[in-house]
Design an enzyme around this catalytic site. Structure first.
Site, PDB file in Angstrom:
ATOM      1  N   ARG A 232       0.644  -1.225   0.386  1.00  0.00           N
ATOM      2  CA  ARG A 232      -0.390   0.122   0.207  1.00  0.00           C
ATOM      3  C   ARG A 232       0.570   1.482   0.418  1.00  0.00           C
ATOM      4  O   ARG A 232       2.152   1.766   0.498  1.00  0.00           O
ATOM      5  CB  ARG A 232      -0.893  -0.093   1.249  1.00  0.00           C
ATOM      6  CG  ARG A 232      -2.190  -0.839   1.445  1.00  0.00           C
ATOM      7  CD  ARG A 232      -3.261  -0.639  -0.060  1.00  0.00           C
ATOM      8  NE  ARG A 232      -4.170  -1.635   0.629  1.00  0.00           N
ATOM      9  CZ  ARG A 232      -4.441  -2.492  -0.121  1.00  0.00           C
ATOM     10  NH1 ARG A 232      -3.655  -3.711  -1.665  1.00  0.00           N
ATOM     11  NH2 ARG A 232      -5.885  -3.246  -1.199  1.00  0.00           N
ATOM     12  N   GLU A 261      -3.929   7.459  -5.402  1.00  0.00           N
ATOM     13  CA  GLU A 261      -4.345   6.694  -6.458  1.00  0.00           C
ATOM     14  C   GLU A 261      -5.076   7.480  -7.648  1.00  0.00           C
ATOM     15  O   GLU A 261      -5.686   6.977  -6.805  1.00  0.00           O
ATOM     16  CB  GLU A 261      -4.163   5.550  -6.064  1.00  0.00           C
ATOM     17  CG  GLU A 261      -3.294   4.485  -5.722  1.00  0.00           C
ATOM     18  CD  GLU A 261      -3.211   3.355  -5.018  1.00  0.00           C
ATOM     19  OE1 GLU A 261      -4.057   2.332  -5.401  1.00  0.00           O
ATOM     20  OE2 GLU A 261      -1.971   2.503  -4.395  1.00  0.00           O
ATOM     21  N   HIS A 280      -1.480   0.672  -9.453  1.00  0.00           N
ATOM     22  CA  HIS A 280      -2.244  -0.379  -9.351  1.00  0.00           C
ATOM     23  C   HIS A 280      -2.480  -1.776  -9.919  1.00  0.00           C
ATOM     24  O   HIS A 280      -4.069  -2.355  -9.132  1.00  0.00           O
ATOM     25  CB  HIS A 280      -3.075   0.230  -7.735  1.00  0.00           C
ATOM     26  CG  HIS A 280      -3.256  -0.536  -6.240  1.00  0.00           C
ATOM     27  ND1 HIS A 280      -3.592  -0.586  -5.132  1.00  0.00           N
ATOM     28  CD2 HIS A 280      -3.487  -1.900  -6.289  1.00  0.00           C
ATOM     29  CE1 HIS A 280      -3.676  -1.400  -4.430  1.00  0.00           C
ATOM     30  NE2 HIS A 280      -3.823  -2.136  -4.776  1.00  0.00           N
TER      31      HIS A 280
HETATM   32  O1  LIG Z   1      -5.015  -4.588  -3.710  1.00  0.00           O
HETATM   33  C1  LIG Z   1      -4.244  -5.530  -3.788  1.00  0.00           C
HETATM   34  C2  LIG Z   1      -5.228  -6.180  -2.346  1.00  0.00           C
HETATM   35  O2  LIG Z   1      -5.653  -5.989  -1.500  1.00  0.00           O
HETATM   36  O3  LIG Z   1      -5.488  -7.710  -2.676  1.00  0.00           O
END
Ligand SMILES: O=CC(=O)O
Length: 315
Positions: A232, A261, A280
């Protein structure tokens, strides 16, 4: 619920940027009567006592006290990924609502993304164009074979990264006990940072891991090392890599996650050459998204039938 009626499942929206994928809707409809947040808000009175489950696709909607108070029969919230940092687990649990995530579905594709970022930044794949002179001195990359990879966060994704890195003949360091893949255990994160050629962040975002990597940690890394973040954004204090990459404290960074993001266009990280930023992408394959929905359905059905929830998450 009357016999033969399907339980009502609330989803944020269908399709669009943050809505459950259209391709999943038929599958969901086999098990649930599906309603969107928009439909719910349009006729709250009608739906409020009917909604039994929420399938959260990509962090929306916000689950706050007001929403929870308006759903007295809500039994379970199924998250579409592994990270639960966008949820107030204590608050949700205080309403007697169970929570679940989808860790198995996401581990392979996220590990692939981590390795893709590692390889792309080691071999500088995004800096070139088809007409780049191939012997240009400044295009020499880093050898991955034999390099040391420090993995911070040895859950199911970290474990799969280690498996992949092993196939690339890398030496693997971890600060968690995980010797099954031949990783070497560093008791201190500082040792891992000092010894690694690539540092990969795979930890969940918690108060303990918030800004885990800042100026001090980057200064411990080798000037030839690359930082890769697939966890993250806020696990890294984002001002720190800007300076570290500008001044050569570390060689490069590859970030699949940032905050916010996406980053605003004028963000200083976007102005740097020695950084690779992706939006992401971690889990985003067709197969993974399908498996996530299947895992979520299994979690929800178990909860509604009073069975153990395969991937229950506790506050
Ligand atoms: O970011 C991806 C997840 O949380 O699986």
């Amino acid at each position: 619920m009357e016999q033969g009626e399907l339980p009502v499942l609330l989803v944020n929206e269908v399709g669009g940027v943050r809505g459950v994928l259209k391709a999943h809707v038929e599958f969901l409809k086999k098990h649930f009567h599906l309603i969107t947040m928009k439909e719910f808000l349009k006729n709250k009175k009608h739906w409020s006592k009917k909604v039994q489950a929420i399938y959260l696709w990509w962090h929306k909607p916000i689950i706050d006290r007001e929403l929870l108070e308006s759903l007295p029969d809500l039994k379970v919230i199924a998250n579409s990924g592994v990270g639960m940092d966008h949820l107030d687990l204590k608050l949700i649990s205080s309403f007697g609502v169970k929570m679940a995530n989808a860790p198995h579905a996401v581990s392979s594709s996220t590990a692939d993304t981590g390795m893709a970022l590692l390889l792309a930044s080691a071999r500088r794949l995004v800096e070139v164009s088809p007409d780049t002179e191939c012997f240009a001195d400044d295009l020499l990359g880093d050898e991955v074979t034999g390099a040391t990879l420090g993995i911070i966060g040895m859950g199911s994704i970290g474990y799969k990264i280690a498996l992949r890195a092993k196939a690339f003949e890398m030496k693997i360091l971890t600060e968690e006990e995980e010797r099954a893949v031949g990783a070497i255990y560093c008791t201190k994160i500082e040792d891992l940072l000092q010894q690694s050629d690539f540092v990969m962040l795979v930890v969940s975002l918690t108060p303990q891991t918030h800004k885990l990597i800042g100026k001090r940690e980057l200064e411990l890394m080798k000037p030839t090392a690359t930082l890769i973040n697939i966890s993250r954004g806020p696990v890294v204090d984002q001002d720190a890599p800007v300076e570290a990459l500008q001044t050569g404290v570390i060689k490069a960074a590859a970030l699949d996650v940032t905050y916010p993001e996406p980053l605003p266009r004028d963000h200083p990280l976007l102005k740097l050459k020695n950084i690779l930023i992706t939006p992401h992408l971690g889990i985003k394959t067709d197969k993974t998204t399908r498996m996530i929905t299947e895992e979520a359905v299994a979690n929800i059905l178990a909860a509604l039938n009073g069975l153990p929830i395969p991937n229950e998450v506790f506050p």
